[in-house]
Design a protein around this motif. Structure first.
Motif, PDB file in Angstrom:
ATOM      1  N   UNK A  48       0.487  -1.084   0.141  1.00  0.00           N
ATOM      2  CA  UNK A  48      -0.348  -0.129   0.057  1.00  0.00           C
ATOM      3  C   UNK A  48       0.794   1.468  -0.116  1.00  0.00           C
ATOM      4  N   UNK A  49       2.505   1.611   0.336  1.00  0.00           N
ATOM      5  CA  UNK A  49       3.183   2.382   0.268  1.00  0.00           C
ATOM      6  C   UNK A  49       3.413   2.598  -1.241  1.00  0.00           C
ATOM      7  N   UNK A  50       3.058   1.666  -2.516  1.00  0.00           N
ATOM      8  CA  UNK A  50       3.297   2.001  -3.684  1.00  0.00           C
ATOM      9  C   UNK A  50       2.837   3.395  -4.184  1.00  0.00           C
ATOM     10  N   UNK A  51       3.237   4.011  -5.288  1.00  0.00           N
ATOM     11  CA  UNK A  51       2.669   5.317  -5.369  1.00  0.00           C
ATOM     12  C   UNK A  51       1.757   5.327  -6.113  1.00  0.00           C
ATOM     13  N   UNK A  52       0.370   6.143  -5.860  1.00  0.00           N
ATOM     14  CA  UNK A  52      -0.758   5.360  -6.346  1.00  0.00           C
ATOM     15  C   UNK A  52      -1.991   4.014  -5.457  1.00  0.00           C
ATOM     16  N   UNK A  53      -1.045   3.429  -4.723  1.00  0.00           N
ATOM     17  CA  UNK A  53      -1.600   2.474  -4.772  1.00  0.00           C
ATOM     18  C   UNK A  53      -3.134   2.006  -4.188  1.00  0.00           C
ATOM     19  N   UNK A  54      -3.767   1.354  -4.566  1.00  0.00           N
ATOM     20  CA  UNK A  54      -5.281   1.755  -4.071  1.00  0.00           C
ATOM     21  C   UNK A  54      -6.235   0.277  -3.521  1.00  0.00           C
ATOM     22  N   UNK A  55      -5.891  -0.549  -3.649  1.00  0.00           N
ATOM     23  CA  UNK A  55      -5.945  -1.977  -3.333  1.00  0.00           C
ATOM     24  C   UNK A  55      -4.776  -2.960  -2.932  1.00  0.00           C
ATOM     25  N   UNK A  56      -4.185  -4.143  -2.091  1.00  0.00           N
ATOM     26  CA  UNK A  56      -3.822  -5.015  -1.388  1.00  0.00           C
ATOM     27  C   UNK A  56      -4.087  -6.178  -1.418  1.00  0.00           C
ATOM     28  N   UNK A  57      -3.523  -7.392  -1.769  1.00  0.00           N
ATOM     29  CA  UNK A  57      -4.054  -8.547  -1.155  1.00  0.00           C
ATOM     30  C   UNK A  57      -3.103  -9.197  -1.293  1.00  0.00           C
ATOM     31  N   UNK A  58      -3.087 -10.509  -0.382  1.00  0.00           N
ATOM     32  CA  UNK A  58      -1.913 -11.531  -0.228  1.00  0.00           C
ATOM     33  C   UNK A  58      -2.878 -12.974  -0.275  1.00  0.00           C
ATOM     34  N   UNK A  59      -3.085 -13.717  -1.429  1.00  0.00           N
ATOM     35  CA  UNK A  59      -4.228 -14.751  -1.988  1.00  0.00           C
ATOM     36  C   UNK A  59      -3.011 -16.449  -1.657  1.00  0.00           C
ATOM     37  N   UNK A  60      -4.389 -17.463  -1.639  1.00  0.00           N
ATOM     38  CA  UNK A  60      -3.718 -19.021  -1.728  1.00  0.00           C
ATOM     39  C   UNK A  60      -4.260 -18.533  -2.906  1.00  0.00           C
ATOM     40  N   UNK A  61      -3.872 -19.294  -3.999  1.00  0.00           N
ATOM     41  CA  UNK A  61      -4.263 -19.448  -4.944  1.00  0.00           C
ATOM     42  C   UNK A  61      -4.761 -20.921  -5.387  1.00  0.00           C
ATOM     43  N   UNK A  62      -4.899 -21.685  -4.841  1.00  0.00           N
ATOM     44  CA  UNK A  62      -4.584 -23.094  -4.290  1.00  0.00           C
ATOM     45  C   UNK A  62      -6.953 -23.031  -3.650  1.00  0.00           C
TER      46      UNK A  62
END
Length: 123
Positions: free
Chosen positions: A12-26
């Motif tokens: 979220x500290x990235x310039x322009x970040x709107x939303x973030x997630x860590x996802x388990x793709x299994x």
């Protein structure tokens, strides 16, 4: 080493970040979500991106490609969506997802920084 909470804050500290997630793709489950708005439901986006990652991995397997996905970029008119599967043995089977405002974000810098963030993630 960073846990999921630190990882989300870093994204979220990235310039322009709107939303973030860590996802388990299994499982398709988001292990953590931060940000979002009425225009960006990060939970819905995470679930949808799970299908995208699974489909790409299946296709690569069918093609016999002995490669790993670095990242997947989805470019919209007003946003960049970056998906970065984790490769470290400590966090395998996950992906980092961040949505950036296209006017405020720097795509090259975000991709570079996501690589660093991914390398720091430890569960």
């Amino acid at each position: 080493m960073a846990d999921i909470e630190v990882t989300l804050k870093d994204m979220m500290m990235l310039d322009g970040a709107l939303g973030a997630a860590v996802v388990d793709y299994n499982s398709g489950m988001a292990l953590g979500i931060l940000g979002g708005s009425r225009d960006l439901d990060v939970e819905v986006a995470s679930a949808g991106n799970t299908e995208l990652v699974r489909a790409k991995l299946r296709t690569m397997e069918q093609l016999g490609l002995d490669e790993e996905i670095e990242d997947v970029l989805i470019t919209l008119g007003s946003q960049y969506h970056i998906i970065r599967p984790t490769r470290g043995r400590r966090a395998r089977g996950l992906f980092l997802y961040v949505a950036l405002d296209r006017k405020r974000g720097n795509l090259a810098l975000a991709r570079h920084r996501l690589k660093d963030i991914e390398e720091e993630l430890e569960l």
